[in-house]
Design a protein around this motif. Structure first.
Motif, PDB file in Angstrom:
ATOM      1  N   ALA A 238      12.867   4.084  -0.166  1.00 55.42           N
ATOM      2  CA  ALA A 238      14.141   4.937  -0.790  1.00 55.42           C
ATOM      3  C   ALA A 238      13.845   5.718  -1.342  1.00 55.42           C
ATOM      4  CB  ALA A 238      14.240   3.158  -1.206  1.00 55.42           C
ATOM      5  N   ILE A 239      15.022   6.895  -1.198  1.00 56.25           N
ATOM      6  CA  ILE A 239      14.788   7.601  -1.852  1.00 56.25           C
ATOM      7  C   ILE A 239      13.890   8.666  -1.934  1.00 56.25           C
ATOM      8  CG2 ILE A 239      16.115   8.900  -3.889  1.00 56.25           C
ATOM      9  CD1 ILE A 239      17.179   6.237  -4.860  1.00 56.25           C
ATOM     10  N   ASN A 240      13.048   8.664  -0.706  1.00 60.22           N
ATOM     11  CA  ASN A 240      11.555   8.961  -0.508  1.00 60.22           C
ATOM     12  C   ASN A 240      10.762   9.502  -1.647  1.00 60.22           C
ATOM     13  OD1 ASN A 240      12.362  10.507   1.618  1.00 60.22           O
ATOM     14  ND2 ASN A 240      13.169  12.240   1.441  1.00 60.22           N
ATOM     15  N   GLY A 241      10.692   8.157  -2.402  1.00 58.09           N
ATOM     16  CA  GLY A 241       9.807   7.517  -3.665  1.00 58.09           C
ATOM     17  C   GLY A 241       9.941   8.054  -5.266  1.00 58.09           C
ATOM     18  N   TYR A 242      12.288   8.613  -4.842  1.00 61.96           N
ATOM     19  CA  TYR A 242      12.595   9.082  -6.470  1.00 61.96           C
ATOM     20  C   TYR A 242      13.157   8.006  -6.806  1.00 61.96           C
ATOM     21  CZ  TYR A 242      12.202  13.604  -5.700  1.00 61.96           C
ATOM     22  OH  TYR A 242      11.288  15.598  -5.348  1.00 61.96           O
ATOM     23  N   ASP A 243      12.870   8.081  -8.795  1.00 64.83           N
ATOM     24  CA  ASP A 243      13.090   6.637  -9.517  1.00 64.83           C
ATOM     25  C   ASP A 243      14.543   6.929  -9.441  1.00 64.83           C
ATOM     26  OD1 ASP A 243      14.945   5.073 -11.718  1.00 64.83           O
ATOM     27  OD2 ASP A 243      12.326   6.100 -12.835  1.00 64.83           O
ATOM     28  N   PRO A 244      15.722   5.888  -8.285  1.00 62.10           N
ATOM     29  CA  PRO A 244      17.381   5.644  -8.726  1.00 62.10           C
ATOM     30  C   PRO A 244      17.191   5.618 -10.324  1.00 62.10           C
ATOM     31  CG  PRO A 244      15.914   3.320  -8.289  1.00 62.10           C
ATOM     32  CD  PRO A 244      14.870   4.320  -8.233  1.00 62.10           C
ATOM     33  N   VAL A 245      17.307   4.856 -11.358  1.00 60.87           N
ATOM     34  CA  VAL A 245      17.139   4.706 -12.776  1.00 60.87           C
ATOM     35  C   VAL A 245      17.388   6.022 -13.671  1.00 60.87           C
ATOM     36  CG1 VAL A 245      16.959   3.594 -14.706  1.00 60.87           C
ATOM     37  CG2 VAL A 245      16.464   2.741 -12.542  1.00 60.87           C
ATOM     38  N   ALA A 246      16.652   7.156 -12.890  1.00 62.50           N
ATOM     39  CA  ALA A 246      15.730   8.489 -13.571  1.00 62.50           C
ATOM     40  C   ALA A 246      17.509   9.110 -13.348  1.00 62.50           C
ATOM     41  CB  ALA A 246      14.921   9.185 -13.363  1.00 62.50           C
ATOM     42  N   TYR A 247      18.367   8.797 -12.025  1.00 67.87           N
ATOM     43  CA  TYR A 247      19.634   9.903 -11.775  1.00 67.87           C
ATOM     44  C   TYR A 247      20.210   9.329 -13.621  1.00 67.87           C
ATOM     45  CZ  TYR A 247      17.706  11.232  -6.765  1.00 67.87           C
ATOM     46  OH  TYR A 247      16.886  11.159  -5.858  1.00 67.87           O
TER      47      TYR A 247
ATOM     48  N   ALA B  33      19.397   7.628 -15.992  1.00 66.09           N
ATOM     49  CA  ALA B  33      18.711   7.883 -17.835  1.00 66.09           C
ATOM     50  C   ALA B  33      18.385   9.107 -17.913  1.00 66.09           C
ATOM     51  CB  ALA B  33      17.746   6.660 -17.887  1.00 66.09           C
ATOM     52  N   GLN B  34      17.932   9.633 -17.244  1.00 70.21           N
ATOM     53  CA  GLN B  34      17.869  11.492 -17.165  1.00 70.21           C
ATOM     54  C   GLN B  34      18.234  12.190 -17.123  1.00 70.21           C
ATOM     55  OE1 GLN B  34      13.448   9.826 -16.341  1.00 70.21           O
ATOM     56  NE2 GLN B  34      13.101  11.497 -16.874  1.00 70.21           N
ATOM     57  N   GLY B  35      19.626  11.690 -16.114  1.00 71.39           N
ATOM     58  CA  GLY B  35      19.967  12.932 -15.489  1.00 71.39           C
ATOM     59  C   GLY B  35      18.896  13.916 -14.346  1.00 71.39           C
ATOM     60  N   ALA B  36      18.466  13.517 -14.105  1.00 75.48           N
ATOM     61  CA  ALA B  36      17.427  14.500 -13.023  1.00 75.48           C
ATOM     62  C   ALA B  36      16.927  13.277 -12.009  1.00 75.48           C
ATOM     63  CB  ALA B  36      16.559  15.084 -14.146  1.00 75.48           C
ATOM     64  N   ALA B  37      16.600  14.446 -10.854  1.00 73.16           N
ATOM     65  CA  ALA B  37      15.455  13.594 -10.007  1.00 73.16           C
ATOM     66  C   ALA B  37      14.695  13.847 -10.005  1.00 73.16           C
ATOM     67  CB  ALA B  37      16.112  14.450  -8.190  1.00 73.16           C
ATOM     68  N   VAL B  38      13.818  12.255 -10.443  1.00 74.68           N
ATOM     69  CA  VAL B  38      12.762  12.089 -10.926  1.00 74.68           C
ATOM     70  C   VAL B  38      11.743  11.514  -9.457  1.00 74.68           C
ATOM     71  CG1 VAL B  38      10.593  11.466 -12.669  1.00 74.68           C
ATOM     72  CG2 VAL B  38      13.091  12.698 -12.653  1.00 74.68           C
ATOM     73  N   ARG B  39      10.346  11.643  -9.517  1.00 70.96           N
ATOM     74  CA  ARG B  39       9.882  10.916  -8.315  1.00 70.96           C
ATOM     75  C   ARG B  39       9.166   9.887  -9.362  1.00 70.96           C
ATOM     76  NH1 ARG B  39       7.745  12.359  -3.504  1.00 70.96           N
ATOM     77  NH2 ARG B  39       8.522  14.290  -3.825  1.00 70.96           N
ATOM     78  N   GLY B  40       8.751   8.812  -8.335  1.00 67.16           N
ATOM     79  CA  GLY B  40       8.747   7.332  -9.405  1.00 67.16           C
ATOM     80  C   GLY B  40       6.894   7.400  -9.282  1.00 67.16           C
ATOM     81  N   ASN B  41       7.041   6.785  -9.704  1.00 69.98           N
ATOM     82  CA  ASN B  41       4.892   6.241 -10.011  1.00 69.98           C
ATOM     83  C   ASN B  41       4.753   5.250  -8.997  1.00 69.98           C
ATOM     84  OD1 ASN B  41       2.720   5.643 -10.425  1.00 69.98           O
ATOM     85  ND2 ASN B  41       3.124   6.315 -12.599  1.00 69.98           N
ATOM     86  N   PRO B  42       3.358   4.953  -7.527  1.00 74.11           N
ATOM     87  CA  PRO B  42       3.230   3.985  -7.213  1.00 74.11           C
ATOM     88  C   PRO B  42       3.583   2.869  -7.947  1.00 74.11           C
ATOM     89  CG  PRO B  42       2.574   6.200  -5.881  1.00 74.11           C
ATOM     90  CD  PRO B  42       3.096   6.204  -7.977  1.00 74.11           C
ATOM     91  N   GLY B  43       2.767   3.371  -9.371  1.00 72.10           N
ATOM     92  CA  GLY B  43       1.850   2.337  -9.842  1.00 72.10           C
ATOM     93  C   GLY B  43       3.316   1.268 -11.133  1.00 72.10           C
ATOM     94  N   HIS B  44       5.178   1.956 -10.223  1.00 71.97           N
ATOM     95  CA  HIS B  44       6.463   1.127 -10.877  1.00 71.97           C
ATOM     96  C   HIS B  44       6.804   0.779  -9.883  1.00 71.97           C
ATOM     97  CE1 HIS B  44       4.464   1.608 -14.865  1.00 71.97           C
ATOM     98  NE2 HIS B  44       4.296   2.777 -14.796  1.00 71.97           N
ATOM     99  N   LYS B  45       6.899   0.083  -9.220  1.00 76.00           N
ATOM    100  CA  LYS B  45       7.527  -0.380  -7.982  1.00 76.00           C
ATOM    101  C   LYS B  45       8.245  -1.404  -7.748  1.00 76.00           C
ATOM    102  CE  LYS B  45       3.391  -1.121  -4.806  1.00 76.00           C
ATOM    103  NZ  LYS B  45       2.523  -0.849  -3.776  1.00 76.00           N
ATOM    104  N   VAL B  46       8.969  -1.784  -7.261  1.00 77.99           N
ATOM    105  CA  VAL B  46       9.713  -2.987  -6.043  1.00 77.99           C
ATOM    106  C   VAL B  46       9.745  -2.919  -4.901  1.00 77.99           C
ATOM    107  CG1 VAL B  46      11.867  -2.247  -7.627  1.00 77.99           C
ATOM    108  CG2 VAL B  46      10.781  -4.720  -7.030  1.00 77.99           C
ATOM    109  N   MET B  47      10.092  -4.048  -4.201  1.00 77.69           N
ATOM    110  CA  MET B  47      10.679  -3.616  -3.065  1.00 77.69           C
ATOM    111  C   MET B  47      11.846  -4.916  -2.659  1.00 77.69           C
ATOM    112  SD  MET B  47       9.845  -4.164   0.229  1.00 77.69           S
ATOM    113  CE  MET B  47       8.516  -4.540   0.830  1.00 77.69           C
ATOM    114  N   TRP B  48      13.342  -4.460  -2.153  1.00 78.30           N
ATOM    115  CA  TRP B  48      14.720  -4.445  -2.857  1.00 78.30           C
ATOM    116  C   TRP B  48      15.150  -4.288  -1.059  1.00 78.30           C
ATOM    117  CZ3 TRP B  48      19.252  -2.847  -3.258  1.00 78.30           C
ATOM    118  CH2 TRP B  48      20.920  -2.852  -3.362  1.00 78.30           C
ATOM    119  N   LYS B  49      15.664  -5.384  -0.636  1.00 71.75           N
ATOM    120  CA  LYS B  49      16.835  -4.849   0.764  1.00 71.75           C
ATOM    121  C   LYS B  49      15.709  -4.183   1.905  1.00 71.75           C
ATOM    122  CE  LYS B  49      21.259  -5.946  -0.640  1.00 71.75           C
ATOM    123  NZ  LYS B  49      22.189  -6.512  -0.061  1.00 71.75           N
TER     124      LYS B  49
END
Length: 153
Positions: free
Chosen positions: A39-48, A50-66
């Motif tokens: 989802a979101i090409n691997g970007y962190d949805p919460v970072a938008y 919390a950080q006000g930025a598009a930040v790529r997520g870390n494969p070590g912190h992932k979850v399956m949803w929908k």
């Protein structure tokens, strides 16, 4: 006793099921836009948020949803998402908000985003985001009317 009537009945039942007759919506596209399952090409949805930025997520912190894998920069962001995924997941399943407002779907660029009324909206490109924002209220209204029916077009 001939098997022919039974075979015809079975064929009609298959057509009935696969054509979507008799109930059950059939979407031709998944509810979440996910490139290679992310989802979101691997970007962190919460970072938008919390950080006000598009930040790529870390494969070590992932979850399956929908049916998609969501990546996060930290376990804290992952836990925040898991507590209320609908609050952080992008509107229209992460498909381009402008495209949905026009009655079709399109891919998105995770850097072409905006938070409006507490919801994350993604667009196909920075240029498309400009067009979408030029009449955002009307575009959101149209997109809301088109979603999720647009998935089966």
């Amino acid at each position: 006793m001939s098997l022919r009537p039974l075979m015809i009945a079975f064929a009609v039942a298959l057509v009935w099921v696969f054509a979507g007759v008799g109930g059950g919506a059939r979407a031709d596209q998944p509810m979440i836009f996910a490139v290679k399952g992310a989802a979101i090409n691997g970007y962190d949805p919460v970072a938008y948020f919390a950080q006000g930025a598009a930040v790529r997520g870390n494969p070590g912190h992932k979850v399956m949803w929908k049916g998609a894998t969501w990546y996060f920069v930290s376990s804290r962001n992952r836990e925040t998402f898991e507590a209320n995924p609908r609050a952080y997941a992008p509107k229209y399943g992460g498909y381009c908000a402008y495209a949905v407002s026009r009655g079709y779907t399109a891919s998105t660029d995770p850097t072409a985003w905006r938070i409006e009324d507490g919801r994350l909206f993604l667009n196909h490109s920075l240029r498309v985001r400009e067009v979408w924002q030029s009449d955002m209220a009307a575009n959101i209204k149209r997109a809301n009317a088109n979603w999720p029916a647009v998935l089966s077009k």
